[in-house]
Design a protein around this motif. Structure first.
Motif, short mmCIF file in Angstrom:
data_model
loop_
_atom_site.label_atom_id
_atom_site.label_comp_id
_atom_site.label_asym_id
_atom_site.label_seq_id
_atom_site.Cartn_x
_atom_site.Cartn_y
_atom_site.Cartn_z
N PRO A 166 84.78 45.48 -32.81
CA PRO A 166 83.34 46.04 -32.49
C PRO A 166 83.02 46.55 -31.20
O PRO A 166 82.49 47.43 -30.93
CB PRO A 166 82.42 44.80 -33.04
CG PRO A 166 83.07 43.99 -33.65
CD PRO A 166 84.59 44.03 -33.04
N SER A 167 84.08 45.90 -30.13
CA SER A 167 83.73 46.24 -28.83
C SER A 167 85.03 46.56 -28.00
O SER A 167 85.69 45.66 -27.39
CB SER A 167 82.94 45.05 -27.88
OG SER A 167 81.54 45.16 -28.52
N PRO A 168 85.82 47.64 -28.33
CA PRO A 168 87.14 47.64 -27.83
C PRO A 168 87.03 47.87 -26.37
O PRO A 168 86.10 48.47 -25.70
CB PRO A 168 87.66 48.82 -28.33
CG PRO A 168 86.45 49.63 -29.05
CD PRO A 168 85.38 48.65 -29.28
N ALA A 169 88.09 47.54 -25.70
CA ALA A 169 88.32 47.61 -24.36
C ALA A 169 88.43 49.06 -23.85
O ALA A 169 89.29 49.78 -24.58
CB ALA A 169 89.52 46.51 -23.90
N LYS A 170 87.81 49.36 -22.84
CA LYS A 170 87.93 50.80 -22.26
C LYS A 170 89.05 50.91 -21.40
O LYS A 170 89.55 51.75 -21.14
CB LYS A 170 86.62 51.23 -21.93
CG LYS A 170 85.71 51.39 -22.93
CD LYS A 170 84.44 52.44 -22.95
CE LYS A 170 83.54 52.41 -23.92
NZ LYS A 170 83.60 52.16 -25.10
N CYS A 171 89.06 49.79 -20.62
CA CYS A 171 90.12 49.81 -19.20
C CYS A 171 90.41 48.23 -19.21
O CYS A 171 89.43 47.49 -19.54
CB CYS A 171 89.58 50.48 -18.24
SG CYS A 171 88.00 49.58 -17.22
N SER A 172 91.52 48.05 -18.61
CA SER A 172 91.68 46.75 -18.35
C SER A 172 91.95 46.25 -16.79
O SER A 172 92.05 45.64 -16.27
CB SER A 172 92.94 46.16 -19.07
OG SER A 172 94.26 47.21 -18.65
#
Length: 106
Positions: A100-106
Motif C-alpha cells: 500500500p505504501s511502496p518505497a519511492k527511494c531508499s
C-alpha cells in the motif's frame, strides 16, 4: 478448561516453529530501514546489484527471506541478531512495490 487453553497455546507454538515462521509479523520497519541503510546499502547499488524495497513484490521478499541461508549476502550476517534481520525483512516487505505504501527511494 484452563489446561485446554495451555495445550492449544503450546501446540500453536510448535506448529509455528515447525513451519519455520522465523519472519512472522512484528518486525520494526523503521529500525529495518536504518539497518538496511547501514548494512545493505553500502554494497547494493555500488558493488552489488541495486536493491531497494520496491525492486520486489511482498511475495518475492517472503520467498527470499523464507530461507536466509540462500541469500548471497548471508555470509556477512553472522554477527547480526535474527531480530535485526527480521526488521530488515519487515522494512523491505512493508514497502515492496505492491505494498500500500511502496518505497519511492531508499
Amino acid at each position: 478448561m484452563q489446561r485446554k487453553i495451555v495445550i492449544a497455546f503450546v501446540t500453536g507454538l510448535f506448529i509455528a516453529a515447525a513451519f519455520g515462521m522465523a519472519f512472522a509479523e512484528g518486525g520494526n520497519a523503521r529500525k529495518g530501514k536504518f539497518l538496511y541503510r547501514k548494512h545493505c546499502r553500502s554494497c547494493h547499488g555500488v558493488s552489488a546489484s541495486d536493491l531497494s524495497p520496491a525492486t520486489k513484490t511482498q511475495k518475492e521478499w517472503k520467498a527470499i527471506f523464507s530461507d536466509t541461508s540462500k541469500i548471497p549476502c548471508n555470509a556477512k550476517w553472522p554477527a547480526m541478531p535474527e531480530s535485526d534481520v527480521n526488521d530488515i525483512f519487515t522494512y523491505l516487505h512493508d514497502f515492496a512495490k505492491d505494498s500500500p505504501s511502496p518505497a519511492k527511494c531508499s
